[in-house]
Motif scaffolding. Structure first.
Motif, mmCIF file in Angstrom:
data_model
loop_
_atom_site.group_PDB
_atom_site.id
_atom_site.type_symbol
_atom_site.label_atom_id
_atom_site.label_comp_id
_atom_site.label_asym_id
_atom_site.label_seq_id
_atom_site.Cartn_x
_atom_site.Cartn_y
_atom_site.Cartn_z
ATOM 1 N N ASP A 79 0.770 -0.928 0.115
ATOM 2 C CA ASP A 79 -0.019 -0.075 0.022
ATOM 3 C C ASP A 79 0.939 1.119 -0.123
ATOM 4 N N GLU A 80 0.583 2.402 -0.821
ATOM 5 C CA GLU A 80 1.441 3.587 -0.965
ATOM 6 C C GLU A 80 0.201 4.547 -0.805
ATOM 7 N N ILE A 81 0.744 5.567 -0.458
ATOM 8 C CA ILE A 81 0.218 7.037 -0.569
ATOM 9 C C ILE A 81 1.012 8.092 -1.018
ATOM 10 N N ASP A 82 0.598 8.657 -2.230
ATOM 11 C CA ASP A 82 1.326 9.745 -2.751
ATOM 12 C C ASP A 82 0.765 11.016 -2.185
ATOM 13 N N PHE A 83 1.407 11.765 -1.152
ATOM 14 C CA PHE A 83 1.183 12.977 -0.456
ATOM 15 C C PHE A 83 1.124 14.162 -1.311
ATOM 16 N N GLN A 94 -9.705 9.436 1.001
ATOM 17 C CA GLN A 94 -8.446 9.579 1.909
ATOM 18 C C GLN A 94 -8.350 8.741 3.098
ATOM 19 N N LYS A 95 -9.787 8.458 3.810
ATOM 20 C CA LYS A 95 -9.747 7.537 4.952
ATOM 21 C C LYS A 95 -9.386 6.110 4.573
ATOM 22 N N ARG A 96 -9.774 5.660 3.266
ATOM 23 C CA ARG A 96 -9.397 4.354 2.787
ATOM 24 C C ARG A 96 -7.980 4.239 2.646
ATOM 25 N N GLN A 97 -7.365 5.318 2.222
ATOM 26 C CA GLN A 97 -5.736 5.257 2.041
ATOM 27 C C GLN A 97 -5.206 5.152 3.195
ATOM 28 N N LEU A 98 -5.443 5.943 3.987
ATOM 29 C CA LEU A 98 -4.805 6.160 5.456
ATOM 30 C C LEU A 98 -5.092 4.763 6.308
ATOM 31 N N ALA A 99 -6.069 4.304 6.390
ATOM 32 C CA ALA A 99 -6.416 3.080 6.926
ATOM 33 C C ALA A 99 -5.476 1.810 6.346
ATOM 34 N N ALA A 100 -5.366 1.755 4.997
ATOM 35 C CA ALA A 100 -4.515 0.661 4.451
ATOM 36 C C ALA A 100 -3.376 0.658 4.863
ATOM 37 N N LEU A 101 -2.939 1.873 4.724
ATOM 38 C CA LEU A 101 -1.313 2.159 5.061
ATOM 39 C C LEU A 101 -1.008 2.027 6.561
ATOM 40 N N ARG A 102 -2.030 2.449 7.327
ATOM 41 C CA ARG A 102 -1.700 2.325 8.875
ATOM 42 C C ARG A 102 -1.810 0.897 9.158
ATOM 43 N N GLY A 103 -2.643 -0.085 8.406
ATOM 44 C CA GLY A 103 -2.956 -1.239 8.592
ATOM 45 C C GLY A 103 -1.810 -2.307 8.793
ATOM 46 N N HIS A 104 -0.567 -1.615 8.026
ATOM 47 C CA HIS A 104 0.743 -2.342 8.073
ATOM 48 C C HIS A 104 1.527 -2.116 9.142
ATOM 49 N N SER A 105 1.391 -1.206 9.912
ATOM 50 C CA SER A 105 2.364 -0.808 10.965
ATOM 51 C C SER A 105 1.638 -1.034 12.463
ATOM 52 N N GLY A 106 2.556 -1.374 13.428
ATOM 53 C CA GLY A 106 2.094 -1.173 14.766
ATOM 54 C C GLY A 106 3.129 -0.143 15.569
ATOM 55 N N MET A 107 2.481 0.926 16.025
ATOM 56 C CA MET A 107 3.185 1.880 16.911
ATOM 57 C C MET A 107 3.568 1.679 18.267
ATOM 58 N N VAL A 108 4.772 1.852 18.771
ATOM 59 C CA VAL A 108 5.118 1.830 20.194
ATOM 60 C C VAL A 108 5.339 3.281 20.739
ATOM 61 N N VAL A 183 5.578 -4.037 9.956
ATOM 62 C CA VAL A 183 6.530 -3.203 10.396
ATOM 63 C C VAL A 183 6.007 -2.600 11.901
ATOM 64 N N VAL A 184 7.071 -2.685 12.736
ATOM 65 C CA VAL A 184 6.941 -2.132 14.191
ATOM 66 C C VAL A 184 7.765 -0.658 14.235
ATOM 67 N N LEU A 185 6.961 0.076 14.634
ATOM 68 C CA LEU A 185 7.691 1.618 14.722
ATOM 69 C C LEU A 185 7.524 1.792 16.075
ATOM 70 N N LEU A 186 8.730 2.191 16.537
ATOM 71 C CA LEU A 186 8.984 2.554 17.999
ATOM 72 C C LEU A 186 9.766 3.823 18.103
#
Length: 268
Positions: A79-83, A94-108, A183-186
């Motif tokens: 999934d990719e977003i061109d900002f 916009q909401k669909r693209q944000l949800a799709a991209l965010r769904g690939h990561s977990g945030m700490v 991907v995990v984002l810390l």
């Protein structure tokens, strides 16, 4: 990523798992990111270091689209977003693209941000059940496995106020993993901890690195980054001033990097 236990993708990903191109972000007209680009392949650890105000946390939050960049592209898995064109899209798209991209990561986060009125187990199952619509029994079984992994198997029924800061942050890591992210984002996961609690959190992150988890970590722990990072990004003034492997931390080529590392290591 191809449907392994360390990620959520169900099909093959072409190229790097994380791809960032020309990322720009300004707050109130002040540039914070000025054309940041990098890639990260599956199973690698990318450490992001730099002085305060260099754009590290903004970069990480842009990968999770908690901050929406002004320009550039972010791709996570497939999934990719061109900002550059994002602002012109309709709200629903916009909401669909944000949800799709965010769904690939977990945030700490720097602070654990646990729900204080919910038990550790309830904190872990919230995202999988409410966001991913997974069955409660499945989410609870997964949560117990993850709590065992971070050394908190006996704390499932505890509330956050009954845990130490290090334990709360380990719950935060388990909560991110419960989403089965690619991907995990810390974001500075030890910055809010007392010194004696730092080691227990870094130990969990070391274990994740050894298991082949893809991670992007903003950290000031130089020695830790040197030990676990496959790639190091040194940010300064919103740009990547130096990039490479562990040699960035052991034999930096730029004077600005040398100054920063000397200051941090002396302080530590």
């Amino acid at each position: 990523m191809t449907g392994s236990s360390t990620g959520r993708s169900t099909g093959p990903t072409t190229g790097p798992l994380v791809e960032v191109r020309g990322l720009r972000k300004a707050f109130d007209g002040t540039p914070v990111l000025e054309g940041v680009s990098f890639e990260a392949t599956e199973g690698t650890v990318t450490a992001v270091l730099g002085p305060s105000g260099s754009g590290k946390s903004t970069l990480l939050r842009s990968l999770n689209v908690l901050e929406v960049p002004d320009a550039g592209t972010v791709r996570l898995a497939d999934d990719e977003i061109d900002f550059g064109t994002f602002a012109g899209l309709g709200r629903a798209q916009q909401k669909r693209q944000l949800a799709a991209l965010r769904g690939h990561s977990g945030m700490v986060f720097q602070s654990h941000h646990l729900f204080p009125h919910r038990t550790v187990l309830q904190n872990l199952v919230e995202g999988p059940v409410q966001v991913q619509h997974r069955p409660l029994a499945e989410a609870e079984a997964d949560a117990h496995r993850l709590l065992d992994q971070v050394g908190l198997a006996d704390r499932a029924a505890a509330y956050p106020s009954q845990l130490s800061g290090g334990q709360q942050q380990r719950v935060g890591i388990a909560r991110a993993l419960a989403l089965h992210p690619d991907v995990v984002l810390l974001d500075e996961p030890t910055s809010a901890l007392d010194p004696e609690l730092v080691g227990e959190v870094l130990g969990v992150v070391r274990d994740l690195a050894a298991q082949g988890r893809t991670m992007v970590i903003v950290t000031h722990e130089v020695r830790f980054a040197r030990d676990v990072a496959d790639q190091v990004l040194f940010l300064d003034g919103g740009v990547i001033a130096e990039q490479g492997g562990a040699e960035v931390l052991t034999d930096p080529q730029h004077e600005r990097t040398r100054q920063f590392l000397s200051r941090v290591l002396q302080a530590g």
